[in-house]
Each structure stands twice: as C-alpha cells, then as structure tokens.
Design an enzyme around this catalytic site. Structure first.
Site, PDB file in Angstrom:
ATOM      1  N   HIS A   5      -8.383   7.949   2.336  1.00  0.00           N
ATOM      2  CA  HIS A   5      -7.568   8.729   3.964  1.00  0.00           C
ATOM      3  C   HIS A   5      -7.678   7.403   4.778  1.00  0.00           C
ATOM      4  CE1 HIS A   5     -10.236  12.328   3.020  1.00  0.00           C
ATOM      5  NE2 HIS A   5      -9.103  12.512   4.803  1.00  0.00           N
ATOM      6  N   GLU A  47      -4.108  18.849   0.785  1.00  0.00           N
ATOM      7  CA  GLU A  47      -5.087  18.552  -0.254  1.00  0.00           C
ATOM      8  C   GLU A  47      -5.573  19.211  -1.328  1.00  0.00           C
ATOM      9  OE1 GLU A  47      -7.261  15.564   3.327  1.00  0.00           O
ATOM     10  OE2 GLU A  47      -8.269  17.914   3.315  1.00  0.00           O
ATOM     11  N   HIS A  63     -14.112  18.502   2.732  1.00  0.00           N
ATOM     12  CA  HIS A  63     -14.357  17.479   3.251  1.00  0.00           C
ATOM     13  C   HIS A  63     -14.758  17.024   4.577  1.00  0.00           C
ATOM     14  CE1 HIS A  63     -10.087  15.288   1.956  1.00  0.00           C
ATOM     15  NE2 HIS A  63     -10.439  15.651   3.612  1.00  0.00           N
ATOM     16  N   HIS A  89      -4.989  23.403   6.871  1.00  0.00           N
ATOM     17  CA  HIS A  89      -5.739  22.402   8.120  1.00  0.00           C
ATOM     18  C   HIS A  89      -4.271  21.439   8.456  1.00  0.00           C
ATOM     19  CE1 HIS A  89      -7.194  19.613   5.070  1.00  0.00           C
ATOM     20  NE2 HIS A  89      -7.528  18.181   6.394  1.00  0.00           N
TER      21      HIS A  89
HETATM   22  C1  DHB Z   1     -10.380  17.145   9.114  1.00  0.00           C
HETATM   23  C2  DHB Z   1     -10.382  17.703   8.206  1.00  0.00           C
HETATM   24  C3  DHB Z   1      -9.840  16.560   6.981  1.00  0.00           C
HETATM   25  O1  DHB Z   1      -9.670  17.079   5.105  1.00  0.00           O
HETATM   26  C4  DHB Z   1      -9.514  14.919   7.403  1.00  0.00           C
HETATM   27  O2  DHB Z   1     -10.037  13.709   6.254  1.00  0.00           O
HETATM   28  C5  DHB Z   1     -10.238  15.271   8.346  1.00  0.00           C
HETATM   29  C6  DHB Z   1     -10.468  15.372   9.545  1.00  0.00           C
HETATM   30  C7  DHB Z   1     -11.283  18.537  10.322  1.00  0.00           C
HETATM   31  O3  DHB Z   1     -10.711  19.612  10.090  1.00  0.00           O
HETATM   32  O4  DHB Z   1     -11.146  17.789  11.604  1.00  0.00           O
HETATM   33 FE    FE Z   2      -8.684  15.155   4.456  1.00  0.00          FE
END
Ligand code: DHB
Ligand code: FE
Length: 279
Positions: free
Chosen positions: A59, A240, A12, A193
C-alpha cells in the site's frame, strides 16, 4: 518434489493487526470476528507448511508512484517490517526462502510471466496482517515466506484472468521444485470495501459471497469477472480480490472447501476467511 498442501484466503485489515498487537481481541467489537478464526488457525497449525507464498499488495510502502511493478516476487533472505506511520508492528521479521523463490522466478519467467524480482523490501499490513490472522503472536513465524506483491493500487491492475493464469504457472513451478517443502499459498485483501470518495464505506456481502462461491466451484468463471464489475459491486478497493484468483489458480481445478467465514464489517471492510485443500 515440493507439494502445495493448501490455500488460505484472508482480508488484511490493518485494524485487525492493531487489535492483535494491543490485546483487544476479546473486546465486544472484536470478539465476534476473532471467534471465527480458530478453525483456520487449527488447520494451518496441523498442516504446518514449511513455506507460505503470500500473494499480497503493498500500500505505497515499499513501492510508490515512483515504481509500480505489476507482479513483484521477493527473492531475498529476509524482509523487514515497515513503519506505516505508527511505528513498526511488533511482529517478527519475515524470513524468505531464496532457493524456492529463485526457482519460482526462473520457472515463471520462462513460462512467460515477466516478474519484477525484489531482493530488498519491507512488508506492510498487506502481508503482516494475514500472517497474524493465521498464526497469532509467535516469537518467530513458523514458516518461511515468499512475498508476491501485486499492483492493485494504481490503475491498471492485472486482470483477474491474468492472476488466475499466474496462479496456474506458480503451481507448475512448485511441482517442479526438487526440494520436499510443503507449501501453502495465501490470497489476501478484499473483500468488498471502498475507503474513498462518494461511496466510501461500501460493502456488498451478497456479491462477495457469490464471488467466493465461484472462486471455489467455478474459478474459470470467477477469472472472467472484469475490473468494472469489481469496482461497481465491491468498491474501489474491492479490486484487491483479484489476488485470491492467483491463490485459486495454484490449486487443483477441483478443491475441497475446508472452512469459510466472513464478518461484516471489520473497520470499513467485509472481512473474509477461506481455507481450501486439493482433492
Ligand atoms: C482497510 C482495509 C484495507 O484493505 C486496507 O488496506 C486499509 C484499510 C479498512 O477496512 O480499514
Ligand atoms: Fe488493502
């Protein structure tokens, strides 16, 4: 009887929403990722679900440290688009399906999953970017949406196993709904991430691929993965991915993998896309 006709997993990443909204999808950075979308978009256009249950995370938009529901089900008529600091995304409002949502609430709570019920909330990139990934830029979303928000922001998030069992209970609820709606369930967020601290920028495509393999072929094993492994292997925001286990739990024990694509990196994230059908 309502029917669960498939599942779509997708990241997302907010920048994907920006690229779509600002018409940048053919720019060199973006084209290789957007070139991977058509099979998933063609699949959902063909399946044409009446309702999408979108398992996502907020978020710190609708919720915050003031209020941290582990699982929050949107039972309202509609959900507005949140302003996350740069104005609202130029996407249609999200239309709910209160009748099916209240059926889910009743079935799940009597099945001992004690959800928070939400009549009013705005939805952030966690929900709107997956819709844009699936449907592009329509004037109105082609499906009604039941949001299911999962806390993966403030520890402790639910375990992967709890998420998988919740997905199974969602399936029992769909199967017992008297309407004839065709339903797709979305699992969203991830893949690996980390947006903060010493390991910011971490991506582990190999572990993600292993996770997706398990998710498809041995979801009970995927459900046994502990928080510490997500953290270590997929980074602090990789947690996540437990939301994909809710999606998988709703599907049959054996599924057909219709499509998978991933892209490294999009923004800070290993960008994942997965389409499943029941066998
Ligand atoms: C990014 C990824 C995410 O899941 C998020 O909630 C906010 C930013 C990113 O890779 O920039
Ligand atoms: Fe996210």
């Amino acid at each position: 009887m309502a029917e669960l006709v498939g599942a779509l997993g997708t990241s997302h990443i907010p920048a994907v929403g920006v690229a779509i909204d600002k018409g940048r999808t053919q720019e060199p950075y973006w084209k290789p990722y957007f070139d991977k979308l058509p099979p998933a978009r063609e699949w959902i256009a063909a399946v044409d679900p009446d309702v999408c249950i979108i398992v996502y995370n907020d978020h710190a938009t609708a919720f915050s440290l003031a209020l941290i529901p582990t699982f929050a089900l949107g039972v309202g008529e509609r959900f507005g688009i949140a302003d996350e600091g740069f104005g609202k995304r130029p996407v249609p409002e999200v239309e709910g399906h209160p009748d099916l949502a209240w059926h889910l609430a009743e079935s799940l709570i009597l099945d001992e999953f004690d959800l928070t019920l939400v009549n009013e909330m705005e939805v952030d990139h966690g929900l709107t970017v997956p819709l844009s990934v699936a449907y592009g830029q329509p004037d109105r979303w082609p499906c009604r949406v039941i949001p299911l928000a999962v806390n993966v922001v403030q520890y402790p998030p639910p375990t992967g196993n709890r998420c998988f069992r919740l997905g199974q209970a969602i399936r029992r609820a769909i199967d017992s709904y008297p309407g004839n709606e065709r339903v797709v369930i979305f699992g969203t967020g991830g893949l690996s991430h980390q947006l903060q601290a010493e390991r910011a920028g971490l991506i582990n495509a190999e572990w993600d691929a292993h996770f997706l393999d398990l998710l498809v072929t041995d979801p009970e094993a995927a459900a046994r993965i502990e928080h510490i492994e997500y953290l270590r292997e997929a980074g602090s925001e990789g947690i996540e991915m437990v939301m994909w286990l809710i999606m998988r739990g709703a599907m049959n024990p054996t599924v057909r993998e219709i499509y998978r694509a991933t892209h490294v990196p999009t923004s800070n994230t290993h960008n994942g896309l997965l389409v499943l059908e029941n066998t």
